[in-house]
Enzyme design. Sequence first.
Site, PDB file in Angstrom:
ATOM      1  N   LYS A 186       1.493   6.041  -9.963  1.00 28.60           N
ATOM      2  CA  LYS A 186       2.074   5.054 -10.693  1.00 28.60           C
ATOM      3  C   LYS A 186       0.202   4.852 -10.758  1.00 28.60           C
ATOM      4  O   LYS A 186      -0.281   3.781 -10.364  1.00 28.60           O
ATOM      5  CB  LYS A 186       2.227   3.866 -11.239  1.00 28.60           C
ATOM      6  CG  LYS A 186       2.587   3.212 -12.430  1.00 28.60           C
ATOM      7  CD  LYS A 186       1.490   2.231 -12.313  1.00 28.60           C
ATOM      8  CE  LYS A 186       1.145   1.433 -13.055  1.00 28.60           C
ATOM      9  NZ  LYS A 186       0.119   0.572 -13.630  1.00 28.60           N
ATOM     10  N   GLU A 262      -0.587  -2.216   1.699  1.00 31.40           N
ATOM     11  CA  GLU A 262      -1.764  -2.394   1.991  1.00 31.40           C
ATOM     12  C   GLU A 262      -2.491  -3.479   0.226  1.00 31.40           C
ATOM     13  O   GLU A 262      -2.376  -2.912  -0.007  1.00 31.40           O
ATOM     14  CB  GLU A 262      -3.215  -1.302   1.401  1.00 31.40           C
ATOM     15  CG  GLU A 262      -2.448  -0.061   1.869  1.00 31.40           C
ATOM     16  CD  GLU A 262      -3.054   0.211   4.023  1.00 31.40           C
ATOM     17  OE1 GLU A 262      -3.303  -1.153   3.811  1.00 31.40           O
ATOM     18  OE2 GLU A 262      -2.521   0.366   5.261  1.00 31.40           O
ATOM     19  N   CYS A 297     -10.891  -4.324  -1.010  1.00 33.19           N
ATOM     20  CA  CYS A 297     -10.565  -4.865  -0.550  1.00 33.19           C
ATOM     21  C   CYS A 297     -10.915  -5.484   0.567  1.00 33.19           C
ATOM     22  O   CYS A 297     -10.304  -6.423   1.222  1.00 33.19           O
ATOM     23  CB  CYS A 297      -8.910  -4.202  -0.467  1.00 33.19           C
ATOM     24  SG  CYS A 297      -9.512  -2.753   0.707  1.00 33.19           S
ATOM     25  N   GLU A 395      -9.376 -14.935  -2.704  1.00 32.33           N
ATOM     26  CA  GLU A 395      -9.691 -13.143  -2.880  1.00 32.33           C
ATOM     27  C   GLU A 395     -10.296 -13.223  -3.901  1.00 32.33           C
ATOM     28  O   GLU A 395      -9.529 -13.666  -5.251  1.00 32.33           O
ATOM     29  CB  GLU A 395      -8.858 -11.406  -2.498  1.00 32.33           C
ATOM     30  CG  GLU A 395      -9.672 -10.922  -2.918  1.00 32.33           C
ATOM     31  CD  GLU A 395      -8.854  -9.675  -3.123  1.00 32.33           C
ATOM     32  OE1 GLU A 395      -7.717  -9.853  -3.030  1.00 32.33           O
ATOM     33  OE2 GLU A 395      -9.035  -8.339  -1.718  1.00 32.33           O
TER      34      GLU A 395
HETATM   35  P1  NAD Z   1      -2.727  -5.230  -8.990  1.00 36.18           P
HETATM   36  O1  NAD Z   1      -2.019  -5.630  -7.611  1.00 36.18           O
HETATM   37  O2  NAD Z   1      -2.785  -6.261  -9.603  1.00 36.18           O
HETATM   38  O3  NAD Z   1      -2.339  -3.979  -8.766  1.00 36.18           O
HETATM   39  C1  NAD Z   1      -2.501  -2.756  -8.557  1.00 36.18           C
HETATM   40  C2  NAD Z   1      -1.439  -1.737  -9.189  1.00 36.18           C
HETATM   41  O4  NAD Z   1       0.132  -2.532  -8.921  1.00 36.18           O
HETATM   42  C3  NAD Z   1      -1.785  -1.434  -9.821  1.00 36.18           C
HETATM   43  O5  NAD Z   1      -0.981   0.021 -10.093  1.00 36.18           O
HETATM   44  C4  NAD Z   1      -1.181  -2.377 -10.981  1.00 36.18           C
HETATM   45  O6  NAD Z   1      -0.692  -1.715 -12.437  1.00 36.18           O
HETATM   46  C5  NAD Z   1       0.778  -2.457 -10.580  1.00 36.18           C
HETATM   47  N1  NAD Z   1       1.608  -3.821 -10.486  1.00 36.18           N
HETATM   48  C6  NAD Z   1       0.494  -5.295 -11.458  1.00 36.18           C
HETATM   49  N2  NAD Z   1       1.893  -6.093 -11.258  1.00 36.18           N
HETATM   50  C7  NAD Z   1       3.090  -5.640 -11.232  1.00 36.18           C
HETATM   51  C8  NAD Z   1       3.910  -5.829 -10.950  1.00 36.18           C
HETATM   52  N3  NAD Z   1       4.242  -6.868 -11.613  1.00 36.18           N
HETATM   53  N4  NAD Z   1       5.502  -4.939 -11.164  1.00 36.18           N
HETATM   54  C9  NAD Z   1       4.915  -3.666 -10.583  1.00 36.18           C
HETATM   55  N5  NAD Z   1       3.321  -3.203 -10.308  1.00 36.18           N
HETATM   56  C10 NAD Z   1       2.321  -4.425 -10.328  1.00 36.18           C
HETATM   57  O7  NAD Z   1      -4.275  -5.048  -8.407  1.00 36.18           O
HETATM   58  P2  NAD Z   1      -5.770  -4.427  -8.955  1.00 36.18           P
HETATM   59  O8  NAD Z   1      -6.378  -5.793  -9.139  1.00 36.18           O
HETATM   60  O9  NAD Z   1      -5.218  -3.314  -9.732  1.00 36.18           O
HETATM   61  O10 NAD Z   1      -6.624  -4.281  -7.615  1.00 36.18           O
HETATM   62  C11 NAD Z   1      -7.226  -4.988  -6.473  1.00 36.18           C
HETATM   63  C12 NAD Z   1      -6.167  -5.644  -5.456  1.00 36.18           C
HETATM   64  O11 NAD Z   1      -6.034  -4.290  -4.531  1.00 36.18           O
HETATM   65  C13 NAD Z   1      -6.534  -6.631  -5.041  1.00 36.18           C
HETATM   66  O12 NAD Z   1      -6.377  -7.816  -4.229  1.00 36.18           O
HETATM   67  C14 NAD Z   1      -7.311  -5.216  -3.824  1.00 36.18           C
HETATM   68  O13 NAD Z   1      -7.690  -6.165  -1.939  1.00 36.18           O
HETATM   69  C15 NAD Z   1      -6.785  -5.124  -2.719  1.00 36.18           C
HETATM   70  N6  NAD Z   1      -7.174  -3.522  -2.535  1.00 36.18           N
HETATM   71  C16 NAD Z   1      -6.316  -3.838  -1.534  1.00 36.18           C
HETATM   72  C17 NAD Z   1      -6.461  -2.313  -0.894  1.00 36.18           C
HETATM   73  C18 NAD Z   1      -6.656  -2.171   0.620  1.00 36.18           C
HETATM   74  O14 NAD Z   1      -6.669  -1.016   0.705  1.00 36.18           O
HETATM   75  N7  NAD Z   1      -6.017  -2.777   1.459  1.00 36.18           N
HETATM   76  C19 NAD Z   1      -7.616  -1.119  -1.477  1.00 36.18           C
HETATM   77  C20 NAD Z   1      -8.018  -1.978  -2.378  1.00 36.18           C
HETATM   78  C21 NAD Z   1      -7.409  -3.001  -3.035  1.00 36.18           C
END
Ligand code: NAD
Length: 492
Positions: A186, A262, A297, A395
């Site tokens: 997804k 992650e 991240c 963040e």
């Molecule tokens: P997000 O958590 O909003 O979304 C990530 C994924 O989760 C997307 O595919 C989104 O559609 C899905 N999602 C969102 N809400 C959901 C829900 N209620 N139920 C199920 N799925 C849901 O994050 P983002 O804005 O896409 O990315 C930024 C975040 O990702 C930052 O916090 C960043 O630190 C983190 N990140 C972490 C790493 C790591 O390796 N630790 C790497 C890259 C990004």
Amino acid sequence: MKNRAYWDSLTQSLAFDGRAFINGVRVTTTQTSPNFSPVTGSSLCEVSECGASEVDAAVAGARAAFSGPWSAMSPGARKGALMALANLILENADELALLDVLDMGKPISDATTIDVPGSAAILKFYAEAIDKVSGEIPTTDAGNVALVRRVPLGVVGAVVPWNYPLEMAIWKLAPALAAGNSVVLKPAEQSPLSALRLAELAIAAGLPAGTLNVVTGQGEITGALVGRHPDIDVLTFTGSTQVGKYFLEYSGQSNMKQVWLECGGKSPNIVFADTDNLQEAAEFASRAIFFNQGEVCSANSRLLVERSILEEFTALVKSESDKIVLGHPLNENTTMGPLVDRTQTTRVVDFIDSGKFSADLIRGGNRLTIENSDCYVEPTIFSEVPRDATIAQEEIFGPVLSIMAFDTEEDAIALANKTEYGLAASVWTSNLKRAHRVADALHVGTVSVNTVDALGLNIPFGGFKQSGFGRDLSLHALEKFTGLKTTWIRYE
Ligand code: NAD
């Protein structure tokens, strides 16, 4: 290097296809959403909103592939298919790079030199690993033998963010597929196009239909359906800490699937006065926060500087940040593009506005419109940031650096650890003993000494605390997608 005209022309020639990819074919859904591009400021195409029937079909396809043709393939054949997919990624590098740029705004120079070749290299790493990992035969009483193997778990659900659309997907699916699982991916709703194209390439590479499915849609709907699905065995997630917590709940509410997270970070970059090359440290400090628009991240968003060099080092970092070229991401010389969308841009600007009340804004801070898109934010630096300020704790996931001073090594460690996150940290010092002492005391997954954000495909990546658990990259990632299975034989 290819120029703007080349990329504009390729953009014109691409037929963007936002239909989901299930069981080897594109699927049309009744509901779709426009796919906004922060580069053009308008929608590229309509994208499928997958509901329960599409997610069910994808999981059923993945289950059938897992129990059938994918598991029936010899390790050598699976390796061959994944190698072929890696080569197809390289053959289609320009298209995949462009799709990511148009979807989320990163500079094309980074997408072509980092994201795409990095993705192919990771696939090759895990393809090569397939026939090089083996099990154990522990000691047992005489007349017994216990064979301990790592076996694939079945159907893996992978939910990924938008900051490295192709690469984050590959971080998950490469070890999952290499271990013999099938995958329902997804992608983030902001950046689905490279994942969808990848699924087509996977079929061309010889992966059986159903082995890699891509269900697109909103997180709260499609993502939650994946998280709650009773026939998904493992859920691997990269994204925000808040959503990571939802996946733990989804698992408890459904089939107790394994969940690997992650999540976010607020990584410190600690610069001691004994650093032998402050100019180099400043170059790295600027890159560590402003690379990929700060949408990383492990971005070093907190710069902790020993008070005796605070003024000098702040000036060096500011002058390094002045070299950043903020602009249209398809221009060859651009080093920073727009943020992913208007929502994220407004969120980042709100953080900047909140910072102005408590800290000194010494650079940037403005939202800009470039070629029809208002998603650009200048590289922004705050100094004199109070330790409890929102911009020091939360963040931001954008190009905003918070500079804070410290007085002693103990003070630096306490300040660095004063966050709910524990993903990464950087330390600059010429004192070897201090480097080890501080690295030992930092409660994070990766400490980079005299560099920033060090990363290697054979080195585990991941965090502690609310940055999550489990590790991406390296052979350790295979552990998430396999279970230990023992066959115990009594022969006397
Ligand atoms: P997000 O958590 O909003 O979304 C990530 C994924 O989760 C997307 O595919 C989104 O559609 C899905 N999602 C969102 N809400 C959901 C829900 N209620 N139920 C199920 N799925 C849901 O994050 P983002 O804005 O896409 O990315 C930024 C975040 O990702 C930052 O916090 C960043 O630190 C983190 N990140 C972490 C790493 C790591 O390796 N630790 C790497 C890259 C990004």
